[in-house]
Scaffold this motif. Structure first.
Motif, PDB file in Angstrom:
ATOM      1  N   ALA A 167       0.990  -1.290   0.066  1.00 20.16           N
ATOM      2  CA  ALA A 167      -0.193  -0.067  -0.002  1.00 20.16           C
ATOM      3  C   ALA A 167       0.830   1.229  -0.027  1.00 20.16           C
ATOM      4  O   ALA A 167       0.596   2.355  -0.707  1.00 20.16           O
ATOM      5  CB  ALA A 167      -0.863  -0.049   1.154  1.00 20.16           C
ATOM      6  N   GLY A 168       1.956   1.174   0.958  1.00 24.28           N
ATOM      7  CA  GLY A 168       2.940   2.462   0.767  1.00 24.28           C
ATOM      8  C   GLY A 168       3.540   2.663  -0.725  1.00 24.28           C
ATOM      9  O   GLY A 168       3.625   3.817  -1.123  1.00 24.28           O
TER      10      GLY A 168
ATOM     11  N   VAL B 232       4.042   6.071  -5.351  1.00 21.51           N
ATOM     12  CA  VAL B 232       3.900   6.363  -6.778  1.00 21.51           C
ATOM     13  C   VAL B 232       2.701   7.302  -7.183  1.00 21.51           C
ATOM     14  O   VAL B 232       3.055   8.205  -8.058  1.00 21.51           O
ATOM     15  CB  VAL B 232       3.913   4.886  -7.639  1.00 21.51           C
ATOM     16  N   ALA B 233       1.626   6.977  -6.527  1.00 22.74           N
ATOM     17  CA  ALA B 233       0.521   7.608  -7.076  1.00 22.74           C
ATOM     18  C   ALA B 233       0.733   9.102  -6.712  1.00 22.74           C
ATOM     19  O   ALA B 233       0.124   9.975  -7.645  1.00 22.74           O
ATOM     20  CB  ALA B 233      -0.571   6.979  -6.499  1.00 22.74           C
ATOM     21  N   ARG B 234       1.131   9.268  -5.322  1.00 19.15           N
ATOM     22  CA  ARG B 234       1.286  10.737  -5.007  1.00 19.15           C
ATOM     23  C   ARG B 234       2.303  11.601  -5.310  1.00 19.15           C
ATOM     24  O   ARG B 234       2.359  12.602  -5.992  1.00 19.15           O
ATOM     25  CB  ARG B 234       1.132  10.857  -3.481  1.00 19.15           C
ATOM     26  N   ASP B 235       3.642  10.955  -5.373  1.00 21.01           N
ATOM     27  CA  ASP B 235       4.791  11.682  -5.673  1.00 21.01           C
ATOM     28  C   ASP B 235       5.280  11.519  -6.953  1.00 21.01           C
ATOM     29  O   ASP B 235       6.145  12.591  -7.398  1.00 21.01           O
ATOM     30  CB  ASP B 235       5.752  10.977  -4.636  1.00 21.01           C
ATOM     31  N   VAL B 236       5.185  10.487  -7.744  1.00 17.61           N
ATOM     32  CA  VAL B 236       5.381  10.299  -8.985  1.00 17.61           C
ATOM     33  C   VAL B 236       4.314  10.901  -9.917  1.00 17.61           C
ATOM     34  O   VAL B 236       4.485  11.785 -11.001  1.00 17.61           O
ATOM     35  CB  VAL B 236       6.046   8.863  -9.367  1.00 17.61           C
ATOM     36  N   ALA B 237       3.206  10.142  -9.814  1.00 16.05           N
ATOM     37  CA  ALA B 237       2.055  10.386 -10.762  1.00 16.05           C
ATOM     38  C   ALA B 237       1.230  11.740 -10.279  1.00 16.05           C
ATOM     39  O   ALA B 237       0.248  12.352 -10.948  1.00 16.05           O
ATOM     40  CB  ALA B 237       0.899   9.558 -10.946  1.00 16.05           C
ATOM     41  N   HIS B 238       1.469  12.358  -9.281  1.00 15.27           N
ATOM     42  CA  HIS B 238       0.977  13.697  -8.607  1.00 15.27           C
ATOM     43  C   HIS B 238      -0.266  13.524  -8.402  1.00 15.27           C
ATOM     44  O   HIS B 238      -1.298  14.447  -8.993  1.00 15.27           O
ATOM     45  CB  HIS B 238       1.299  14.799  -9.492  1.00 15.27           C
ATOM     46  N   LEU B 239      -1.015  12.338  -8.144  1.00 21.80           N
ATOM     47  CA  LEU B 239      -2.629  12.141  -7.842  1.00 21.80           C
ATOM     48  C   LEU B 239      -2.899  12.550  -6.333  1.00 21.80           C
ATOM     49  O   LEU B 239      -2.063  12.450  -5.525  1.00 21.80           O
ATOM     50  CB  LEU B 239      -2.897  10.730  -8.075  1.00 21.80           C
ATOM     51  N   THR B 240      -4.117  12.848  -6.384  1.00 22.05           N
ATOM     52  CA  THR B 240      -4.520  13.192  -5.066  1.00 22.05           C
ATOM     53  C   THR B 240      -5.809  12.255  -4.425  1.00 22.05           C
ATOM     54  O   THR B 240      -6.017  12.141  -3.451  1.00 22.05           O
ATOM     55  CB  THR B 240      -5.400  14.816  -5.024  1.00 22.05           C
ATOM     56  N   ALA B 241      -6.132  11.517  -5.615  1.00 23.31           N
ATOM     57  CA  ALA B 241      -7.029  10.326  -5.464  1.00 23.31           C
ATOM     58  C   ALA B 241      -6.997   9.526  -6.411  1.00 23.31           C
ATOM     59  O   ALA B 241      -6.299   9.807  -7.474  1.00 23.31           O
ATOM     60  CB  ALA B 241      -8.401  10.869  -5.432  1.00 23.31           C
ATOM     61  N   ILE B 242      -7.435   8.234  -6.397  1.00 19.62           N
ATOM     62  CA  ILE B 242      -7.745   7.227  -7.318  1.00 19.62           C
ATOM     63  C   ILE B 242      -9.030   7.254  -7.704  1.00 19.62           C
ATOM     64  O   ILE B 242      -9.885   7.048  -7.077  1.00 19.62           O
ATOM     65  CB  ILE B 242      -6.983   5.952  -6.969  1.00 19.62           C
TER      66      ILE B 242
ATOM     67  N   ILE C 142      -4.656   7.181   0.427  1.00 17.17           N
ATOM     68  CA  ILE C 142      -4.891   7.844  -0.557  1.00 17.17           C
ATOM     69  C   ILE C 142      -6.536   7.711  -0.884  1.00 17.17           C
ATOM     70  O   ILE C 142      -6.748   6.396  -0.762  1.00 17.17           O
ATOM     71  CB  ILE C 142      -4.082   7.723  -1.742  1.00 17.17           C
ATOM     72  N   PRO C 143      -7.453   8.677  -1.010  1.00 23.15           N
ATOM     73  CA  PRO C 143      -8.769   8.341  -1.375  1.00 23.15           C
ATOM     74  C   PRO C 143      -9.067   7.601  -2.551  1.00 23.15           C
ATOM     75  O   PRO C 143      -8.393   7.730  -3.615  1.00 23.15           O
ATOM     76  CB  PRO C 143      -9.518   9.647  -1.573  1.00 23.15           C
ATOM     77  N   VAL C 144      -9.867   6.679  -2.524  1.00 20.89           N
ATOM     78  CA  VAL C 144     -10.210   5.770  -3.731  1.00 20.89           C
ATOM     79  C   VAL C 144     -11.980   6.028  -3.874  1.00 20.89           C
ATOM     80  O   VAL C 144     -12.566   5.772  -3.359  1.00 20.89           O
ATOM     81  CB  VAL C 144      -9.795   4.167  -3.758  1.00 20.89           C
ATOM     82  N   LYS C 145     -12.186   6.526  -5.331  1.00 23.22           N
ATOM     83  CA  LYS C 145     -13.299   6.715  -5.620  1.00 23.22           C
ATOM     84  C   LYS C 145     -14.382   5.704  -5.945  1.00 23.22           C
ATOM     85  O   LYS C 145     -15.582   5.536  -5.369  1.00 23.22           O
ATOM     86  CB  LYS C 145     -13.583   7.921  -6.388  1.00 23.22           C
ATOM     87  N   ARG C 146     -14.172   4.977  -6.745  1.00 23.58           N
ATOM     88  CA  ARG C 146     -14.852   3.854  -7.340  1.00 23.58           C
ATOM     89  C   ARG C 146     -14.046   2.468  -7.307  1.00 23.58           C
ATOM     90  O   ARG C 146     -13.042   2.419  -7.754  1.00 23.58           O
ATOM     91  CB  ARG C 146     -15.632   4.261  -8.717  1.00 23.58           C
TER      92      ARG C 146
END
Ligand SMILES: [Zn+2]
Length: 348
Positions: free
Chosen positions: A60-61, A66-76, A99-103
């Protein structure tokens, strides 16, 4: 070079880097040590995570980083569980804390307890999703945002629950189409139920079949090829030899294959040979060097993200340019990057 042309070049560089970073389709193959976690970010910034690795903090870490620091996402935006095995659904409960996950999408909750499915992980998934999940069936699409003139992005499910597109529910796994096609014994595990999908961006095509096994793989191409040739194949089942039926691999005819194996899990010899035998395959990438086989049955150093068992969990990044004419595969930790063409003359 006069002052005006220097300004022009600088402006061009600024403009091109902005447009490339803003409109590429990116796929991150995150190392979860022989599990699966593939993060797709569309040119409009919509994100799809496919599987979440093993239970615990590690995977999960890594995904959140990768999602936040590399892809610069605030949510999935979309999360797909291809099937219920712990190396695919294990990380989701922890991930939503990071990180929030929407669907949420899956192939349907298990109808009865099964020896290969950990009940606690299914319970954790139910708690995480609060019942707000969508069951994906073969033939369905996840509707993604699109805007002209950016090439169209589509994600279409081709297999789910052991059934391929166009088949009625509970169709048998084994279908004999041609004499050189030898079925394996029926796969009673949830691997055979994996969601397998095709992601396309213009003419760029990517196939992710989760852990689909031999017989269902065969149904994808027999008697009719439902997939067609792809640029990139995320090698089924981490490169295990109970999967990667040569009929499917030949039909996919990938230019690039990416194996999400572990140091001692999958990335097996027969699969490697099947991939190597594809005419036109340019490179095979691995998340890990397989420490159980020889150098001959592994990709070269520059195509392996993690060489040692005790690794830092380096990822592989794939990026398709904004016109979907070329794509680049990079391993940042090794500072290697290779560019490939989308499509082949006379290929499709
Ligand atoms: Zn797996």
């Amino acid at each position: 070079m006069n002052r005006l042309s220097v300004v022009a070049v600088v402006l061009l560089l600024i403009l091109s880097s902005v447009s490339v970073s803003a409109k590429t389709l990116d796929i991150y193959f995150i190392d979860v040590e022989g599990g699966a976690a593939t993060l797709i970010v569309t040119p409009l910034g919509e994100s799809i995570l496919v599987d979440s690795g093993f239970p615990g903090d590690r995977d999960a870490g890594r995904i959140a980083r990768v999602a936040r620091d590399v892809a610069h996402l605030t949510a999935i935006d979309h999360y797909i569980t291809t099937h219920w095995h712990r190396d695919h659904v294990g990380g989701i409960a922890k991930l939503v804390e990071l990180i929030p996950v929407k669907r949420f999408y899956d192939h349907g909750l298990p109808a009865a307890p099964a020896p290969d499915i950990v009940p606690d992980l299914v319970e954790a998934y139910k708690k995480t999703t609060q019942g707000q999940t969508k069951t994906l069936n073969a033939g369905e699409e996840i509707k993604l945002l699109n805007a002209r003139p950016i090439p169209l992005v589509r994600l279409r499910v081709l297999a789910a629950n052991g059934v391929v597109e166009g088949e009625p529910p509970r169709s048998p796994q084994i279908r004999t189409c041609n004499p050189d096609q030898k079925p394996m014994p029926g796969d009673k595990t949830d691997n055979a139920n994996s969601i397998g999908f095709l992601l396309s961006f213009g003419r760029f095509r990517f196939f992710d079949g989760g852990d689909l096994t031999w017989n269902v793989e065969n149904k994808l191409v027999c008697p009719r090829d439902l997939v067609g040739a792809v640029e990139v194949y995320q090698v089924d089942h981490h490169g295990a030899d109970t999967s990667n039926n040569p009929s499917l691999v030949r039909a996919l005819s990938p230019r690039v294959a990416i194996i999400n194996n572990g140091a001692r899990k999958a990335g097996e010899v027969k699969t490697f040979a099947t991939l190597r035998a594809i005419p036109g395959i340019q490179d095979i990438y691995q998340l890990h060097r397989n420490v159980l086989t020889t150098a001959n049955d592994n990709a070269p150093f520059t195509c392996i993200a993690n060489d040692e068992e005790n690794c830092r969990g380096e990822f592989i990044k794939l990026s398709v340019d904004e016109l979907a004419k070329t794509f680049t595969v990079s391993i940042d930790s090794k500072q290697v990057s290779r560019k490939y063409l989308v499509g082949r003359v006379g290929r499709r």
